[in-house]
Design an enzyme around this catalytic site. Structure first.
Site, PDB file in Angstrom:
ATOM      1  N   ASP A  46       0.862  -1.190   0.000  1.00 62.23           N
ATOM      2  CA  ASP A  46       0.000   0.000   0.000  1.00 62.23           C
ATOM      3  C   ASP A  46       0.896   1.237   0.000  1.00 62.23           C
ATOM      4  O   ASP A  46       1.542   1.535   1.002  1.00 62.23           O
ATOM      5  CB  ASP A  46      -0.897  -0.047   1.237  1.00 62.23           C
ATOM      6  N   ASP A  76       1.214   5.112  -0.028  1.00 63.99           N
ATOM      7  CA  ASP A  76       0.395   6.275   0.334  1.00 63.99           C
ATOM      8  C   ASP A  76       0.928   7.568  -0.289  1.00 63.99           C
ATOM      9  O   ASP A  76       2.140   7.783  -0.353  1.00 63.99           O
ATOM     10  CB  ASP A  76       0.359   6.445   1.855  1.00 63.99           C
ATOM     11  N   SER A  90      -5.724   3.571  -5.253  1.00 62.96           N
ATOM     12  CA  SER A  90      -6.439   3.417  -3.987  1.00 62.96           C
ATOM     13  C   SER A  90      -7.691   4.296  -3.966  1.00 62.96           C
ATOM     14  O   SER A  90      -7.839   5.204  -4.792  1.00 62.96           O
ATOM     15  CB  SER A  90      -5.522   3.785  -2.819  1.00 62.96           C
ATOM     16  N   HIS A 139      -2.126   0.446  -4.776  1.00 61.05           N
ATOM     17  CA  HIS A 139      -2.052  -0.876  -4.164  1.00 61.05           C
ATOM     18  C   HIS A 139      -1.369  -1.791  -5.169  1.00 61.05           C
ATOM     19  O   HIS A 139      -1.887  -2.002  -6.266  1.00 61.05           O
ATOM     20  CB  HIS A 139      -3.445  -1.423  -3.848  1.00 61.05           C
ATOM     21  N   GLU A 180       3.012   0.465   3.262  1.00 59.83           N
ATOM     22  CA  GLU A 180       2.573  -0.530   4.230  1.00 59.83           C
ATOM     23  C   GLU A 180       2.528  -1.862   3.489  1.00 59.83           C
ATOM     24  O   GLU A 180       2.044  -1.935   2.355  1.00 59.83           O
ATOM     25  CB  GLU A 180       1.202  -0.160   4.793  1.00 59.83           C
TER      26      GLU A 180
END
Length: 199
Positions: free
Chosen positions: A104, A106, A135, A142, A164
Site C-alpha cells: 500500500d 500512500d 487506492s 495498491h 505498508e
C-alpha cells in the site's frame, strides 16, 4: 470431471484443447471484453475472501452486518460481494491461507497529472508485471502480488517513502481502477518486500 466455459458456464466441447477457457470464439471475445472492464486478477476473484466496506473503510458483510478481517464467516464470494449494494465498495481479505500480499503506497500519485513520486516509481519498477490499482483516495497505489509476509510492516523514510506491507489479518479496500497498463496477474514480490524491509 466435466470442464465448463469460463464465460457462459456451459460444457466445453469434447475436442477442446486442454488450455482452452471458453467453448466458442463468441464466448472467448465476450470473456476478453469482460476482463477489460474488470481488471481484477482471477487469483483474487476466485477466493471467497470478499467483503463490503463503508465510506470510512469499516468492513461489512454483503448483507450489511459488521465484518472482520479475521473471521471467514463474514466473508463472501466475489460474485456475491460485487452484486451487493451495501456500503461504498469492495474489500479483499488477506489471509495466511496463501501468499497473496499487498503493498500500500500512500500519497505517491498526483491525481490530476498521474505523475508518481520518484520513490513510488522505483518500487513499481522493481515489482515488474503485476496488478496495480489506484487506492480509494485517488493519490495512492495498491501493488498486488505474492510473497511470504506474516507480519505487517509500515515503512516511512525521509525521502517521502510511505509503504505498508500486508499479507494476513487485514483487508484492502478495492477500487478496480487499474493503474496504467498493469496486467491482471500476481507476480512474485518477494525481492521487492525483502528490499523494502532490509533497511
Amino acid at each position: 470431471m466435466t470442464r465448463t466455459c469460463e464465460h457462459c458456464e456451459g460444457p466445453m466441447p469434447l475436442m477442446a484443447r486442454s488450455h482452452a477457457k471458453t467453448c466458442s470464439p463468441r464466448c472467448r471475445k465476450a470473456l476478453s471484453r469482460a476482463a477489460a472492464r474488470n481488471p481484477l486478477p482471477v487469483e483474487l476473484k476466485t477466493r471467497d475472501r470478499w467483503i463490503r466496506r463503508d465510506a470510512k473503510k469499516v468492513p461489512l458483510t454483503s448483507a450489511g452486518m459488521a465484518a472482520s478481517s479475521t473471521d471467514p464467516r463474514t466473508w463472501s464470494t466475489y460474485k456475491d460481494a460485487a452484486a451487493s449494494t451495501v456500503g461504498a465498495g469492495l474489500g479483499f481479505v488477506l489471509s495466511d491461507e496463501d501468499d497473496i500480499v499487498c503493498l500500500d503506497l500512500d500519497h505517491c500519485l498526483n491525481p490530476l497529472t498521474g505523475q508518481l513520486a520518484p520513490w513510488a516509481s522505483a518500487i513499481l519498477r522493481d515489482a515488474g508485471a503485476t496488478y496495480v490499482e489506484v487506492s480509494p483516495s485517488g493519490d495512492g497505489l495498491h501493488i498486488w502480488g505474492r510473497a511470504y509476509v506474516r507480519q505487517g510492516r509500515r515503512i516511512r523514510r525521509p525521502d517521502g517513502t510511505a509503504v505498508e506491507i500486508y499479507g494476513t489479518g487485514r483487508y484492502i479496500a478495492m477500487t478496480g481502477r487499474r493503474h496504467g497498463s498493469s496486467p491482471s496477474i500476481l507476480a512474485d514480490l518477494s525481492a521487492v518486500v525483502a528490499k523494502l524491509t532490509a533497511r
